[in-house]
Design a protein around this motif. Structure first.
Motif, short mmCIF file in Angstrom:
data_model
loop_
_atom_site.label_atom_id
_atom_site.label_comp_id
_atom_site.label_asym_id
_atom_site.label_seq_id
_atom_site.Cartn_x
_atom_site.Cartn_y
_atom_site.Cartn_z
N VAL A 1 -8.73 -8.52 0.84
CA VAL A 1 -7.29 -9.02 1.29
C VAL A 1 -6.12 -9.45 0.36
N SER A 2 -6.66 -9.82 -0.93
CA SER A 2 -5.57 -10.08 -2.07
C SER A 2 -4.97 -8.73 -2.51
N PHE A 3 -5.35 -7.45 -2.02
CA PHE A 3 -4.80 -6.21 -2.32
C PHE A 3 -3.92 -5.67 -1.31
N GLU A 4 -3.76 -6.58 -0.43
CA GLU A 4 -2.64 -6.41 0.85
C GLU A 4 -3.15 -5.29 1.47
N PRO A 5 -4.46 -4.93 2.19
CA PRO A 5 -4.91 -3.65 2.62
C PRO A 5 -3.95 -3.55 4.07
N GLU A 6 -3.83 -2.21 4.28
CA GLU A 6 -3.30 -1.99 5.63
C GLU A 6 -4.13 -1.16 6.62
N SER A 7 -4.08 -1.39 7.67
CA SER A 7 -4.67 -0.55 8.80
C SER A 7 -4.31 0.43 8.86
N PRO A 8 -5.07 1.81 9.38
CA PRO A 8 -6.52 1.47 9.70
C PRO A 8 -7.46 1.27 8.36
N VAL A 9 -8.75 0.86 8.62
CA VAL A 9 -9.38 0.57 7.34
C VAL A 9 -10.79 1.15 7.92
N LEU A 10 -11.39 1.83 6.79
CA LEU A 10 -12.65 2.55 6.76
C LEU A 10 -13.55 1.73 5.89
N GLU A 11 -14.77 1.13 6.22
CA GLU A 11 -15.77 0.40 5.65
C GLU A 11 -17.06 1.41 5.27
N LEU A 12 -17.07 1.81 4.22
CA LEU A 12 -18.58 2.66 3.82
C LEU A 12 -19.76 2.09 3.45
N LYS B 1 -13.80 11.70 -4.27
CA LYS B 1 -12.99 12.94 -4.04
C LYS B 1 -12.72 12.68 -2.27
N GLU B 2 -13.81 12.33 -1.81
CA GLU B 2 -13.97 12.17 -0.23
C GLU B 2 -12.99 11.32 0.08
N ALA B 3 -13.16 9.86 -0.68
CA ALA B 3 -12.34 8.84 -0.27
C ALA B 3 -10.82 9.12 -0.50
N ALA B 4 -10.48 9.75 -1.53
CA ALA B 4 -9.16 10.30 -1.80
C ALA B 4 -8.48 10.96 -0.68
N SER B 5 -9.38 11.95 -0.20
CA SER B 5 -8.95 12.86 0.78
C SER B 5 -8.99 12.28 2.08
N HIS B 6 -9.29 11.03 2.24
CA HIS B 6 -9.24 10.46 3.64
C HIS B 6 -8.33 9.21 3.57
N LEU B 7 -7.51 9.00 2.76
CA LEU B 7 -6.66 7.97 2.30
C LEU B 7 -5.34 8.71 2.26
N GLU B 8 -4.21 7.78 2.81
CA GLU B 8 -2.80 8.14 2.59
C GLU B 8 -2.32 7.94 1.07
N THR B 9 -1.40 8.68 0.69
CA THR B 9 -0.84 8.27 -0.78
C THR B 9 -0.65 6.76 -0.91
N GLY B 10 -1.02 6.30 -1.76
CA GLY B 10 -0.65 5.01 -2.01
C GLY B 10 -1.71 3.82 -1.33
N GLY B 11 -2.82 4.68 -0.61
CA GLY B 11 -3.86 4.02 0.23
C GLY B 11 -4.75 3.25 -0.96
N LEU B 12 -5.41 2.17 -0.56
CA LEU B 12 -6.40 1.20 -1.03
C LEU B 12 -7.62 1.66 -1.18
N PHE B 13 -8.38 1.91 -2.11
CA PHE B 13 -9.72 2.19 -2.33
C PHE B 13 -10.22 1.06 -3.28
N CYS B 14 -11.46 0.25 -2.74
CA CYS B 14 -11.98 -0.62 -3.59
C CYS B 14 -13.65 -0.74 -3.09
N PHE B 15 -14.29 -1.16 -4.42
CA PHE B 15 -15.57 -1.15 -4.20
C PHE B 15 -16.17 -2.05 -5.39
N ASP B 16 -17.45 -2.68 -5.22
CA ASP B 16 -18.16 -3.47 -6.17
C ASP B 16 -19.26 -2.51 -6.59
N THR B 17 -20.01 -2.87 -7.60
CA THR B 17 -21.30 -2.34 -8.16
C THR B 17 -22.14 -3.40 -8.83
#
Ligand SMILES: C[S@@+](CC[C@H](N)C(=O)[O-])C[C@H]1O[C@@H](n2cnc3c(N)ncnc32)[C@H](O)[C@@H]1O
Length: 239
Positions: free
Chosen positions: A28-39, A119-135
């Motif tokens: 939420v700190s990155f001000e995500p917008e909907s729609p949201v996809l969780e992998l 590449k998949e995540a980018a191709s399913h995001l709008e420009t400026g869309g947020l992608f975040c993950f942890d490892t």
């Protein structure tokens, strides 16, 4: 199939409200917008928490049993859950936010698949869309050089043994479930831990990296358990 048996006991073993809150706050700190996809949503704790905050959630996981568990919590049927490999998002639409948390990323075992996932995540995001993950962090590899072992018993009488060990850049988690009828079910999980510099370099092909942290709140890469990455899709990358 991993998580086939573990799905039944996953929440009992690892459910942690404080950790869920920390992940939600971080996203939420990155001000995500909907729609949201969780992998790789697993049993859907974070999916549900974000849905409760009003986000329009879709979520997928490779394990049908984990999706079953996640669906059972979705009493209002507000969330779109699918059994799907996160490496192939081809039949999904476009999102404003995509995320993958709680070490799910480490189940991607090949560098080529890391590239494909970005590449998949980018191709399913709008420009400026947020992608975040942890490892998992590289320090986890040192930590699990000495094997971790846990044993216990679930309410249904099944006893379990859970061991974690590392070798080279891999973490191995072995589960054994001893059933009252004398049968034993086993699961063997393999995760790969990537150098964060490799991940940042590959991310930058499609994304502007906006945040790299260790353990939620330490800036950059430092000693700790997990690395956290947040990025926004670059202009000029095709959907
Ligand atoms: C450690 S659990 C984390 C689940 C969830 N993200 C959470 O916050 O609890 C890892 C999950 O990754 C899923 N998974 C592993 N490889 C996957 C893949 N290729 N595609 C989709 N899900 C995957 C597993 O089925 C499992 O539910």
């Amino acid at each position: 199939m991993i998580y086939n048996t573990l799905a039944k006991y996953y929440d009992t073993l690892v459910r942690d409200e404080e950790a869920t809150r920390a992940y939600v706050d971080w996203i939420v700190s990155f001000e995500p917008e909907s729609p949201v996809l969780e992998l790789a949503c697993g049993s859907g704790e974070i999916t549900h928490a974000l849905s409760a905050l009003g986000y329009d959630m879709s979520a997928l996981d490779l394990s049908a049993r984990m999706i079953e568990k996640a669906k059972q919590k979705d009493l209002d049927k507000k969330i779109s859950f699918t059994v799907q490999d996160m490496l192939d998002l081809s039949d999904l639409g476009t999102f404003k936010t995509i995320f993958c948390v709680c070490d799910s990323f480490n189940y991607v075992l090949e560098k080529e698949d890391v590239k494909a996932l970005f590449k998949e995540a980018a191709s399913h995001l709008e420009t400026g869309g947020l992608f975040c993950f942890d490892t998992h962090s590289l320090d986890r590899l040192d930590e699990f050089e000495g094997e971790y072992n846990e044993t216990g018993q679930f309410e249904d009488g099944v006893q379990y043994q859970w061991s974690i060990m590392s070798e080279d850049e891999y973490i191995y988690q072995d589960f054994a479930f001893y059933r009252p009828d004398g049968t034993v079910l086993e699961e063997h999980h393999m995760q790969r831990v990537y150098d964060p510099e490799f991940l940042i370099q590959e991310l930058e092909e499609y994304f502007d990296v906006i945040s790299v942290k260790t353990d939620f709140d330490q800036e950059g890469i430092s000693e700790g358990e997990k690395y956290f990455f947040a990025a926004r899709k670059k202009r000029g990358i095709q959907s």
